[in-house]
Write an enzyme that holds these catalytic residues in place. Structure first.
Site, PDB file in Angstrom:
ATOM      1  N   GLY A 146       0.840  -1.189   0.000  1.00 52.86           N
ATOM      2  CA  GLY A 146       0.000   0.000   0.000  1.00 52.86           C
ATOM      3  C   GLY A 146       0.874   1.236   0.000  1.00 52.86           C
ATOM      4  O   GLY A 146       1.969   1.237  -0.543  1.00 52.86           O
ATOM      5  N   CYS A 147       0.399   2.267   0.625  1.00 55.60           N
ATOM      6  CA  CYS A 147       1.132   3.530   0.698  1.00 55.60           C
ATOM      7  C   CYS A 147       2.480   3.329   1.370  1.00 55.60           C
ATOM      8  O   CYS A 147       2.556   2.758   2.462  1.00 55.60           O
ATOM      9  CB  CYS A 147       0.302   4.541   1.483  1.00 55.60           C
ATOM     10  SG  CYS A 147       1.169   6.065   1.842  1.00 55.60           S
ATOM     11  N   PHE A 148       3.532   3.820   0.742  1.00 54.76           N
ATOM     12  CA  PHE A 148       4.858   3.592   1.331  1.00 54.76           C
ATOM     13  C   PHE A 148       5.076   4.357   2.618  1.00 54.76           C
ATOM     14  O   PHE A 148       5.946   4.018   3.397  1.00 54.76           O
ATOM     15  CB  PHE A 148       5.993   3.796   0.338  1.00 54.76           C
ATOM     16  CG  PHE A 148       6.062   5.078  -0.441  1.00 54.76           C
ATOM     17  CD1 PHE A 148       5.633   6.295   0.057  1.00 54.76           C
ATOM     18  CD2 PHE A 148       6.601   5.058  -1.714  1.00 54.76           C
ATOM     19  CE1 PHE A 148       5.737   7.465  -0.681  1.00 54.76           C
ATOM     20  CE2 PHE A 148       6.723   6.216  -2.465  1.00 54.76           C
ATOM     21  CZ  PHE A 148       6.281   7.428  -1.946  1.00 54.76           C
ATOM     22  N   TRP A 149       4.287   5.386   2.894  1.00 53.69           N
ATOM     23  CA  TRP A 149       4.414   6.086   4.168  1.00 53.69           C
ATOM     24  C   TRP A 149       4.080   5.132   5.321  1.00 53.69           C
ATOM     25  O   TRP A 149       4.738   5.134   6.353  1.00 53.69           O
ATOM     26  CB  TRP A 149       3.505   7.295   4.243  1.00 53.69           C
ATOM     27  CG  TRP A 149       3.774   8.366   3.228  1.00 53.69           C
ATOM     28  CD1 TRP A 149       4.936   8.586   2.526  1.00 53.69           C
ATOM     29  CD2 TRP A 149       2.871   9.373   2.805  1.00 53.69           C
ATOM     30  NE1 TRP A 149       4.801   9.662   1.703  1.00 53.69           N
ATOM     31  CE2 TRP A 149       3.533  10.175   1.841  1.00 53.69           C
ATOM     32  CE3 TRP A 149       1.556   9.680   3.137  1.00 53.69           C
ATOM     33  CZ2 TRP A 149       2.930  11.269   1.229  1.00 53.69           C
ATOM     34  CZ3 TRP A 149       0.953  10.767   2.523  1.00 53.69           C
ATOM     35  CH2 TRP A 149       1.637  11.558   1.586  1.00 53.69           C
ATOM     36  N   CYS A 150       3.041   4.310   5.135  1.00 54.78           N
ATOM     37  CA  CYS A 150       2.650   3.330   6.157  1.00 54.78           C
ATOM     38  C   CYS A 150       3.722   2.260   6.321  1.00 54.78           C
ATOM     39  O   CYS A 150       4.137   1.934   7.437  1.00 54.78           O
ATOM     40  CB  CYS A 150       1.328   2.654   5.776  1.00 54.78           C
ATOM     41  SG  CYS A 150      -0.096   3.743   5.679  1.00 54.78           S
TER      42      CYS A 150
END
Length: 175
Positions: free
Chosen positions: A9-13
């Protein structure tokens, strides 16, 4: 040190979670698995490049094994939704393991099979297991994003609960 690359998913997570693991260092957000060279965040977010948002990390296998990294990977996102994690929709948010060697490939395939056979989820795991491709590091604004922007709404409502889950489920693996 060894290297691993995951997209969940989102690489920030994903970055925020793997940064907190003992034995993991040098976690970088980036893009992999697409057709355009030297891509950008805006291009990847369009869903037209074929890249996934990923993190690439170095780890000390004497401190944390690749199997343990796979466990964290699969237990901290939904590997049964194709091209989606929560409200993030598009092929750039797909679940993917990019393996660096045949051992990583074998371990990832075995782990995936074991999870599918256990019927933990109602739907089958759609996680892609693919050979390492060119890693394009994300722009500087995306590095250490959650730690630098934890009060930003996306971080507060999406990333923070995942980090809290990691801290609860994997307390014994945290640095």
């Amino acid at each position: 040190m060894e290297r691993a690359t995951f997209g969940s998913g989102c690489f920030w997570c994903t970055e925020a979670m793997f940064q907190r693991l003992r034995g993991v260092s040098n976690v970088k957000s980036g893009y992999m698995g697409g057709a355009i060279k030297n891509t950008s965040y805006q291009e990847v977010c369009s869903g037209q490049t074929g890249h996934a948002e990923v993190i690439q990390l170095d780890f000390d296998p004497d401190t944390i094994t690749y199997d343990e990294l796979l466990e964290v990977f699969w237990k901290t996102h939904d590997p049964t939704t194709l091209n989606r994690q929560g409200n993030d929709v598009g092929s750039q948010y797909r679940s993917v393991v990019f393996y660096h060697n045949e051992n990583q490939k074998t371990l990832a395939e075995s782990y995936k099979k074991t999870l599918n056979d256990s019927n933990i989820w109602d739907d089958p795991i759609v996680t892609e297991i693919s050979p390492l491709d060119v890693f394009y590091e994300a722009e500087a604004a995306h590095h250490d994003y959650y730690n630098q922007n934890s009060n930003q709404p996306y971080c507060a409502f999406v990333v923070a609960p995942k980090v809290k889950k990691l801290e609860k489920v994997f307390a014994d693996k945290l640095s």
